[in-house]
Design a protein around this motif. Structure first.
Motif, mmCIF file in Angstrom:
data_model
loop_
_atom_site.group_PDB
_atom_site.id
_atom_site.type_symbol
_atom_site.label_atom_id
_atom_site.label_comp_id
_atom_site.label_asym_id
_atom_site.label_seq_id
_atom_site.Cartn_x
_atom_site.Cartn_y
_atom_site.Cartn_z
ATOM 1 N N ASN A 27 0.819 -1.213 0.000
ATOM 2 C CA ASN A 27 0.000 0.000 0.000
ATOM 3 C C ASN A 27 0.853 1.264 0.000
ATOM 4 O OD1 ASN A 27 -2.478 -1.308 -0.082
ATOM 5 N ND2 ASN A 27 -2.485 -1.586 2.128
ATOM 6 N N TYR A 28 1.922 1.289 0.780
ATOM 7 C CA TYR A 28 2.823 2.444 0.790
ATOM 8 C C TYR A 28 3.492 2.611 -0.568
ATOM 9 C CZ TYR A 28 2.494 2.701 5.889
ATOM 10 O OH TYR A 28 2.058 2.832 7.176
ATOM 11 N N ARG A 29 3.901 1.482 -1.133
ATOM 12 C CA ARG A 29 4.598 1.512 -2.425
ATOM 13 C C ARG A 29 3.705 2.095 -3.515
ATOM 14 N NH1 ARG A 29 6.348 -3.417 -2.076
ATOM 15 N NH2 ARG A 29 4.616 -4.402 -3.142
ATOM 16 N N MET A 30 2.477 1.590 -3.605
ATOM 17 C CA MET A 30 1.561 2.069 -4.645
ATOM 18 C C MET A 30 1.145 3.532 -4.405
ATOM 19 S SD MET A 30 1.208 -0.229 -6.917
ATOM 20 C CE MET A 30 2.933 -0.550 -6.701
ATOM 21 N N TYR A 31 0.955 3.885 -3.140
ATOM 22 C CA TYR A 31 0.590 5.259 -2.807
ATOM 23 C C TYR A 31 1.716 6.218 -3.191
ATOM 24 C CZ TYR A 31 -0.507 9.379 -0.026
ATOM 25 O OH TYR A 31 -0.755 10.661 0.371
ATOM 26 N N ALA A 32 2.944 5.860 -2.868
ATOM 27 C CA ALA A 32 4.084 6.718 -3.175
ATOM 28 C C ALA A 32 4.243 6.903 -4.686
ATOM 29 C CB ALA A 32 5.361 6.146 -2.569
ATOM 30 N N VAL A 33 4.144 5.829 -5.431
ATOM 31 C CA VAL A 33 4.278 5.911 -6.896
ATOM 32 C C VAL A 33 3.185 6.798 -7.476
ATOM 33 C CG1 VAL A 33 4.107 4.572 -9.040
ATOM 34 C CG2 VAL A 33 5.498 3.715 -7.144
ATOM 35 N N ARG A 34 1.956 6.608 -6.995
ATOM 36 C CA ARG A 34 0.831 7.404 -7.487
ATOM 37 C C ARG A 34 1.018 8.881 -7.155
ATOM 38 N NH1 ARG A 34 -2.763 4.375 -5.438
ATOM 39 N NH2 ARG A 34 -3.070 5.530 -3.510
ATOM 40 N N ARG A 35 1.449 9.192 -5.923
ATOM 41 C CA ARG A 35 1.635 10.584 -5.514
ATOM 42 C C ARG A 35 2.756 11.258 -6.302
ATOM 43 N NH1 ARG A 35 -0.895 14.196 -2.731
ATOM 44 N NH2 ARG A 35 1.093 14.825 -1.938
ATOM 45 N N ILE A 36 3.834 10.536 -6.546
ATOM 46 C CA ILE A 36 4.960 11.096 -7.301
ATOM 47 C C ILE A 36 4.515 11.413 -8.719
ATOM 48 C CG2 ILE A 36 7.209 10.550 -8.311
ATOM 49 C CD1 ILE A 36 7.660 8.829 -5.708
ATOM 50 N N ARG A 37 3.872 10.467 -9.367
ATOM 51 C CA ARG A 37 3.416 10.695 -10.738
ATOM 52 C C ARG A 37 2.430 11.858 -10.815
ATOM 53 N NH1 ARG A 37 2.774 4.376 -12.372
ATOM 54 N NH2 ARG A 37 4.956 4.068 -12.900
ATOM 55 N N ASP A 38 1.487 11.907 -9.882
ATOM 56 C CA ASP A 38 0.497 12.985 -9.882
ATOM 57 C C ASP A 38 1.141 14.345 -9.651
ATOM 58 O OD1 ASP A 38 -1.464 11.109 -10.337
ATOM 59 O OD2 ASP A 38 -2.228 11.118 -8.273
ATOM 60 N N ALA A 39 2.089 14.415 -8.725
ATOM 61 C CA ALA A 39 2.746 15.695 -8.422
ATOM 62 C C ALA A 39 3.550 16.205 -9.616
ATOM 63 C CB ALA A 39 3.644 15.541 -7.201
ATOM 64 N N PHE A 40 4.268 15.306 -10.279
ATOM 65 C CA PHE A 40 5.058 15.742 -11.428
ATOM 66 C C PHE A 40 4.158 16.127 -12.600
ATOM 67 C CE2 PHE A 40 8.602 14.290 -9.022
ATOM 68 C CZ PHE A 40 9.710 14.931 -9.553
#
Length: 91
Positions: A27-40
């Motif tokens: 869950n942390y892994r998928m959340y982090a990837v999603r947040r990074i992509r969305d922010a960029f």
């Protein structure tokens, strides 16, 4: 955006994604990837060099947070979730 600035941003993006994939918890892994992509994606049209530099500095701080959290997560790892153990369908 200057070529060196663009390269720096892309390197930072890749480093953040690479580092976030080391989270032991799915869950942390998928959340982090999603947040990074969305922010960029959200900031991809920023043209102001001062604002770009501020965003780069924030991303560098966030990368350090990710690295610390990955390390802490590895100290207290848990069992994998069912979704992580699924085999990919064979074609």
């Amino acid at each position: 955006m200057a070529a060196s600035s663009r390269a720096q941003v892309l390197d930072l993006y890749r480093a953040m994604l690479r580092e976030s994939k080391h989270f032991s918890a799915y869950n942390y892994r998928m959340y982090a990837v999603r947040r990074i992509r969305d922010a960029f994606r959200e900031n991809k049209n920023v043209k102001d060099p001062v604002e770009i530099q501020a965003l780069v500095n924030k991303a560098k701080r966030d990368l350090e947070v990710i690295r610390r959290q990955v390390h802490i997560g590895q100290l207290y790892s848990t069992d994998k979730l069912i979704i992580e153990n699924q085999e990919k369908p064979r074609t």
